[in-house]
Enzyme design. Structure first.
Site: not given
Length: 916
Positions: A350, A642, A646
């Site tokens: 990400d 995080d 996700d």
């Protein structure tokens, strides 16, 4: 304006809508809860402790050991009760089960220890108070009690407890980074302000996100597991049972060892039965006795062939790496994740918080710093014309509160050595106008301390709006210069702001009802205000300093990196450029948005997925689908993240890497937590994983060389009509104790940075490479020939010490004495002792004599040597040995050291490669 009650807040906060909200009554609340459920996330089912332990016995090598152990127990009972042999016959099965318990117990211990570190990560505060409207009144209820249909009030700093549709929204900005990666999303109920490219509708708010600015009211549409946050949480619990590359390799190795040992056993069985009919007259009693002896030999050979030390080697290697990786900020929760990182071919990462700092910062400021007055006014305007603040409870890491863009400006002041709070306290604020998306600027009227006795009106906002107020520009700049700079920053996906001020004459400020001030404070833009333009600033969530080098390290190691984010394509592409992933050669084929990805069929996605570098506007399930598509193409996928968004991808990946300050859901779904949030630590994890795999290969190389030699010795011994020259207890030492020590020695070898110069290994390739086969066959063959020749010499000459063999006094075939068997046993062990140096140097490109940073290795070898001496000198009947003379020890140790010379020659001829 102070308010006396929550009912007043309700009325005045929304009075512009001329609507009174009643909310649900108690009966409607109960009916809604019965129909749609409570607002809690279903916790993952906990597997009982005993089941988690039993699961460790699913390893294919452990299964083989269990079968061998059961067979060994049966033979030991036959020998003890039928043949009336001593209790030492039980040493072999006991040793096997000790090896099993050590291997499974260590794995279980280390994983349970890591699980305890994660035990608090899945706790959700369902008792947090939420402000709602029920029965026509504003009240607080626990978050768990929110139901579909509830009206929830939103204020700055509030955590959103459920999914819903906005009924009112005033300057409402939401931090959706935990779900989409976007730290600030503008929310509105006006259709003309809807962002059609947004990940989620502009007029919807989602559980798990946070109000950064403004206020509003929303009606709850979904609660608990039905929310987007709940879907992600549920998906994160899905166990795809994805096999790690190491698991697949060990299963193949276990199959090979099983069939090879069965093949050897079958040869012995057939050969000895044929020999019986060739040499003896058939008698049932005698044949049954002979047949049972043959079965015992076959079982012994199977036991010898099974590498008891391999599960131990794998476990110790993983445990050692697990402990050492923690020192490089990688908290490993699942042991096999250590090695799987070394096989990774794709990293899906990400953006926010992983590649970037997840904190908006000033990238660059263009202002008139040469003019002291302009510089002072710029700084004062930034401090007072703001609704943000800084949390300085940890001075070394200040945190911006409120609007992230405004917080970035306060952090910039702090970097200049200025205290924004002191500047605010010293200035008298006369009036202020908050920012809104409609007017695109904010203003504050103050009595200044930068210029004593003066009053200034500061404004900041979109430069194209503010420039209409300005009649002059501070410094030597033109509008063309400013527009050019703004365009450059905007092409880099940065947020830009303009600043201006107006010095107010006393007559204007004494009568605020006259002139331009009321017009500005009412949000009018078409006025001639004669402001002075102070400058412009670019604000962005900066890339972490170490990330470009870390990404380059992964790319150089043959690992593909893909950015998956909920942010805009422009921002995602720019971050890709800054980290070195996106290049001038990349095209639209290398980038895709979430909606575009969702429109592709699985087959279309498979054809394109390897080319993708950036996936923007991605929803949580887009990332999970991407991971599964890559896995279908035999890619080994690691995912970093995080946020709650996700979690499904973290769980589906071969290795999930969460960030240390990430959400509890992300950590729970991951295999490894990067404590320092640094992408650089991922490179360290890959290096450890690749080095660990090589350490396991080195142990397999050493172990199979031992086993090949032992199997052929037992096989030849059987066809020579004798019992194995190596007794059961001696084989216990070779197969258990020495194997365990070897596992410890080779598992503790430090990692090598050189492995990062290699490409990822083919996960379908066998763990035993061609180079390893060559060494196993050639060195094993040399050892066998040497030992077989030595065995023949002992059987055809009377030997009381090693020097007797130099006299060549050969006699007829005879049984070996205890002393001669001790010589043979010691030579066998010492050959393997020196061969461990060869195994250690495999694939290092260095000599076996290069022993830097190998103190643990040398210490364990010393223990093996001492152990062999003690067993021979003190073992007696238990190990079927007798003490040797000092000259014999010297000759055996020195002569067997020739293995090192052979290994050096082999390395010079064939090179140091792990594969063909």
């Amino acid at each position: 304006m102070p308010f006396q009650s929550k009912n007043c807040i309700l009325f005045i906060g929304f009075m512009t809508h001329k609507q009174h909200y009643e909310g649900l009554n108690e009966q409607e609340v109960r009916e809604s809860r019965l129909k749609f459920g409570a607002n809690i996330l279903t916790p993952p089912a906990q597997v009982p402790l005993w089941k988690r332990f039993i699961a460790k016995f699913n390893d294919p090598l452990i299964v083989i050991l269990l079968i061998a152990g059961m067979l060994s127990i049966g033979i030991s009972f036959y020998e003890f009760f039928v043949l009336h042999e001593g209790k030492e016959v039980f040493f072999e099965p006991v040793g096997i089960f000790i090896a099993i318990l050590l291997a499974t117990g260590l794995a279980f211990f280390f994983e349970e220890k890591a699980n305890k570190a994660f035990s608090i990560l899945n706790q959700v505060n369902d008792d947090e108070a939420v402000e709602v409207i029920r029965n026509g009144n504003t009240t607080n209820v626990p978050k768990r009690d929110i139901v579909v249909g509830d009206l929830v009030l939103l204020n700055t700093g509030a955590d959103i407890p459920a999914d819903g549709e906005l009924l009112t929204a005033v300057s409402l900005n939401i931090d959706e980074s935990s779900l989409t990666g976007e730290p600030i999303c503008k929310k509105s109920i006006k259709p003309e302000e809807f962002d059609n490219d947004a990940t989620f509708p502009t007029n919807h708010v989602l559980r798990g996100t946070k109000v950064m600015e403004g206020h509003g009211l929303f009606r709850v549409k979904k609660v608990g597991d039905a929310t987007e946050n709940g879907k992600v949480f549920t998906a994160a619990q899905i166990d795809n049972s994805v096999k790690t590359p190491l698991t697949e390799q060990l299963e193949r190795l276990g199959t090979l060892i099983t069939w090879a040992s069965y093949g050897f056993a079958a040869l012995i069985l057939v050969g000895r039965v044929l020999m019986y009919f060739n040499e003896f007259d058939f008698e049932w009693v005698h044949f049954i006795q002979y047949f049972l002896d043959t079965i015992m030999i076959c079982v012994t050979l199977i036991v010898v062939a099974v590498p008891e030390g391999l599960p131990m080697a794998v476990t110790l290697s993983l445990a050692y790496s697990m402990r050492k990786m923690l020192q490089t900020n990688n908290l490993v929760r699942k042991m096999h994740a250590c090695e799987t990182m070394g096989a990774t071919t794709v990293i899906c990462t990400d953006k926010t918080g992983t590649l970037t700092q997840n904190q908006m910062r000033v990238h660059e400021m263009q202002s008139d710093d040469k003019n002291a007055l302009h510089a002072a006014l710029m700084r004062e305007g930034i401090a007072v014309n703001s609704t943000a603040s800084l949390d300085l409870s940890a001075p070394e890491k200040p945190v911006a509160l409120g609007n992230p863009t405004e917080g970035a400006l306060l952090l910039w002041l702090r970097d200049q050595g200025l205290d924004y709070q002191t500047m605010r306290d010293e200035v008298e604020v006369i009036d202020e106008l908050p920012f809104s998306t409609e007017r695109k600027y904010m203003a504050t009227l103050v009595r200044s301390t930068a210029v004593e006795g003066k009053k200034f009106l500061y404004i900041k906002g979109a430069t194209d709006i503010i420039r209409h107020f300005c009649s002059e520009i501070a410094g030597n700049h033109s509008w063309d210069d400013i527009n050019s700079q703004l365009l450059q920053w905007q092409n880099q996906a940065m947020r830009t702001l303009g600043f201006a001020y107006l010095e107010l004459p006393e007559t204007a400020t004494n009568n605020l009802g006259a002139g331009i001030i009321p017009k500005i404070m009412q949000g009018e833009t078409e006025i001639d205000a004669k402001f002075t333009f102070l400058g412009i600033v670019a604000i962005a969530d900066p890339v972490r300093k170490e990330v470009p080098a870390a990404v380059k390290e992964c790319l150089d190691a043959g690992i593909s990196v893909k950015i998956v984010t909920g942010d805009t394509p422009g921002t995602a592409k720019e971050i890709g450029r800054q980290v070195g992933l996106w290049t001038a050669q990349d095209t639209d084929r290398n980038i895709i948005t979430g909606p575009e990805l969702a429109a592709l069929t699985d087959e279309e996605l498979r054809k394109r997925v390897l080319d993708l570098k950036v996936i923007a506007r991605a929803k949580p399930m887009d990332k999970k689908r991407l991971v599964e598509c890559l896995q279908s193409l035999n890619q080994v996928v690691a995912v970093t993240g995080d946020g709650t968004n996700d979690a499904p991808a973290l769980k589906a990946a071969h290795v999930g890497l969460s960030m240390g300050d990430g959400t509890s859901v992300a950590k729970e779904a991951s295999d490894i937590t990067i404590i320092d949030n640094s992408f650089l630590s991922i490179g360290r994890a890959v290096m450890w994983g690749r080095s660990l795999y090589q350490n396991i290969q080195r142990f397999i190389l050493f172990q199979l060389t031992v086993n090949v030699v032992a199997c052929f010795i037992v096989l030849v011994g059987a066809f020579m009509g004798t019992q194995s020259p190596l007794t059961v207890t001696q084989m216990l030492w070779v197969n258990l104790i020495m194997d365990t020590f070897a596992a410890m020695a080779l598992a503790a070898l430090p990692p090598s940075r050189s492995v990062m110069n290699d490409k990822p290994r083919n996960r379908k390739a066998f763990i035993i490479t061609r180079a390893m086969w060559q060494r196993i066959i050639i060195l094993g063959g040399i050892f066998f020939v040497s030992l077989f020749a030595f065995l023949l010499m002992l059987e055809y000459s009377k030997t009381e010490e090693m020097l007797d063999l130099l006299q060549f006094n050969f006699t007829a075939h005879r049984e070996l004495t205890a002393y001669e068997l001790s010589l043979f046993f010691t030579l066998f062990v010492m050959l393997q002792f020196w061969n461990m140096f060869n195994a250690r140097s495999f694939a290092t490109g260095r000599s076996a004599f290069h022993l830097k940073n190998c103190r643990s290795f040398l210490f364990i070898l010393f223990l093996i040597l001492i152990g062999q001496i003690l067993i021979v000198e003190l073992g007696g009947k238990m190990f079927s040995v007798t003490p040797l003379k000092i000259i014999d020890w010297v000759i055996i140790i020195v002569s067997s050291a020739g293995v090192l010379v052979l290994g050096e020659l082999f390395r010079l001829i064939s090179g140091n490669k792990t594969s063909s």
